[in-house]
Design an enzyme around this catalytic site. Structure first.
Site, mmCIF file in Angstrom:
data_model
loop_
_atom_site.group_PDB
_atom_site.id
_atom_site.type_symbol
_atom_site.label_atom_id
_atom_site.label_comp_id
_atom_site.label_asym_id
_atom_site.label_seq_id
_atom_site.Cartn_x
_atom_site.Cartn_y
_atom_site.Cartn_z
ATOM 1 N N GLU A 121 -4.794 -8.465 -0.444
ATOM 2 C CA GLU A 121 -4.829 -7.013 -0.581
ATOM 3 C C GLU A 121 -5.906 -6.396 0.318
ATOM 4 O OE1 GLU A 121 -3.816 -8.736 -4.714
ATOM 5 O OE2 GLU A 121 -5.135 -9.246 -3.039
ATOM 6 N N CYS A 123 -6.999 -8.600 -8.472
ATOM 7 C CA CYS A 123 -8.223 -8.860 -9.224
ATOM 8 C C CYS A 123 -9.048 -7.565 -9.254
ATOM 9 C CB CYS A 123 -9.017 -9.989 -8.561
ATOM 10 S SG CYS A 123 -9.707 -9.538 -6.941
#
Length: 153
Positions: free
Chosen positions: A59, A87
């Protein structure tokens, strides 16, 4: 709920990124960022092992590429598509970049921060929130991770 075809197509692109990660010893997680028109402006796959950078999650790599493409850190109206629930670091980065939507493939029951363990993306205590669309091609997204860990055992 039926998932729009454009989000499925974007998740397939993220899956293609994920499939490249194990070649470098990294977890098979992939991500793409699409602009408001749906054009991919950033791609990423886990590169922690390849780069020796603990922040090189798929990401983060995709968000950095999108910011470079647009020439700004603000990704207003953009969509982050990732094969695994982000996360806390990646969810925070998505909020900081001001993405409008985060599309998730598989849930991360151990460290997910978009609804499973934490829900940073929709936390009303924060000044910024993002829409979450979860479970897009969930089984297809979980399969490379299962295979990766099976090989380690």
């Amino acid at each position: 709920m039926r998932v729009p075809d454009d989000l499925v197509a974007l998740m397939r692109e993220a899956l293609a990124e994920a499939r490249e990660a194990p070649a470098t010893g990294d977890l098979p997680i992939g991500a793409v960022v699409a602009d408001p028109a749906g054009r991919i402006i950033g791609r990423g796959r886990n590169r922690r092992e390849a780069s020796g950078d603990p922040t090189a999650h798929a990401e983060i790599v995709a968000l950095r590429a999108a910011a470079a493409e647009l020439g700004t850190s603000r990704l207003d109206g953009c969509t982050l598509v990732t094969t695994l629930e982000p996360c806390a670091m990646c969810a925070g980065a998505a909020l900081t970049a001001r993405v409008a939507r985060v599309v998730i493939g598989a849930w991360d029951e151990k460290a997910g921060a978009a609804g499973s363990q934490y829900d940073l993306l929709r936390d009303g205590r924060l000044p910024i929130r993002a829409e979450v669309v979860a479970g897009v091609l969930a089984d297809e997204c979980a399969a490379p991770l299962r295979g990766f860990f099976d090989q380690l055992r």
